[in-house]
Design an enzyme around this catalytic site. Structure first.
Site, PDB file in Angstrom:
ATOM      1  N   CYS A 118       0.826  -1.212   0.000  1.00 21.74           N
ATOM      2  CA  CYS A 118       0.000   0.000   0.000  1.00 21.74           C
ATOM      3  C   CYS A 118       0.864   1.268   0.000  1.00 21.74           C
ATOM      4  CB  CYS A 118      -0.994  -0.033   1.154  1.00 21.74           C
ATOM      5  SG  CYS A 118      -2.349   1.155   0.936  1.00 21.74           S
ATOM      6  N   HIS A 225      -3.768  -5.119   0.465  1.00 23.16           N
ATOM      7  CA  HIS A 225      -3.266  -5.484   1.794  1.00 23.16           C
ATOM      8  C   HIS A 225      -3.239  -7.008   1.965  1.00 23.16           C
ATOM      9  CE1 HIS A 225      -3.076  -1.531   3.851  1.00 23.16           C
ATOM     10  NE2 HIS A 225      -3.935  -1.193   2.905  1.00 23.16           N
ATOM     11  N   GLU A 227      -1.550  -8.608   4.066  1.00 25.02           N
ATOM     12  CA  GLU A 227      -1.347  -8.963   5.477  1.00 25.02           C
ATOM     13  C   GLU A 227      -2.673  -9.154   6.221  1.00 25.02           C
ATOM     14  OE1 GLU A 227      -2.497  -4.777   5.903  1.00 25.02           O
ATOM     15  OE2 GLU A 227      -1.351  -5.902   4.409  1.00 25.02           O
TER      16      GLU A 227
END
Length: 257
Positions: A118, A225, A227
């Site tokens: 990001c 994202h 994660e």
């Protein structure tokens, strides 16, 4: 069991909430989900890298690390770093700008594995000479790339749109798929692509969603994202595992194995 690779996590300078007569005290912060993803899905030991180091100390930090993760953030890269318009929207974190951009150039030059997420993805492009769209939604033909801010957390990080891996991209093997759904929480995007970076994944509207340095052991940036809940996304889990494997290879090389 051998020691896990050490991965430096680049986070933010923020406000601590602790009040003094001069206002809130600054603090350093990193979202828990980044550290957990690197630990659980990359098989590495995450450590927070703090922007208090001098230039000579950056060299020592890079020498001791097996990989770097540049996290997402509520802040944007200040337009002074990419010749952007003076009215480019914030908030900004110039402490992180100076720290992260310097490290990125060294990580690239010294062939250290790195994953850029990001804001980190946008930092990679800026550090190497690229530019950004300050307001992506105002670019003709672009779709919305952010979910409603008032939506519940799970909705904001839920799948938002499809991405497609370009034909012949090395990332097709990393992701194990040519197209898949990703979350999307960004208001800015890549404009001019930095020299050396290749766009590997696109959104349906042509927005670059992943880039890489093909002459590097592992330097991959993604606009989404991975994660967040990689257990729900095979492509995110595979990306994190590939980064962990690259960090492990550097760890073994540093140990002479």
């Amino acid at each position: 069991m051998g020691l896990k690779p050490l991965v430096a996590m680049i986070g933010d300078r923020t406000e601590s909430g602790e009040l003094t007569e001069g206002g809130e005290l600054p603090a350093f912060a990193l979202g828990e989900k980044y550290a957990r993803a690197v630990h659980d899905f990359s098989g590495c030991l995450p450590v927070l890298a703090l922007p208090v180091l001098g230039r000579d100390e950056l060299d020592a930090l890079i020498d001791r690390m097996d990989g770097f993760v540049f996290s997402g953030s509520p802040s944007n890269v200040h337009p002074r770093h990419w010749s952007g318009p003076a009215d480019a929207p914030g908030p900004f974190d110039e402490s992180r700008d100076d720290f992260a951009l310097a490290i990125i150039r060294e990580v690239v030059a010294r062939q250290v594995p790195a994953l850029f997420i990001c804001r980190g993805y946008q930092e990679l492009n800026v550090a190497l000479g690229g530019t950004l769209h300050p307001r992506l939604a105002q670019v003709p033909g672009r779709i919305a790339h952010h979910s409603p801010e008032e939506a519940p957390y799970e909705r904001r990080y839920g799948p938002e749109h499809e991405v497609r891996v370009r034909a012949g991209s090395p990332l097709a093997d990393v992701f194990g798929a040519q197209h898949f759904e990703v979350n999307s929480l960004h208001y800015q995007g890549l404009d001019v692509i930095a020299p050396g970076l290749s766009v590997e994944v696109d959104a349906p509207d042509g927005t670059p969603e992943a880039v890489m340095l093909r002459d590097h052991p592992f330097a991959v940036g993604v606009q989404w994202h991975p994660e967040y809940r990689p257990d729900l996304s095979p492509q995110s889990a595979r990306l994190l595992a590939a980064f962990g494997a690259a960090a492990a290879r550097r760890a073994n090389a540093r140990k002479g194995l």
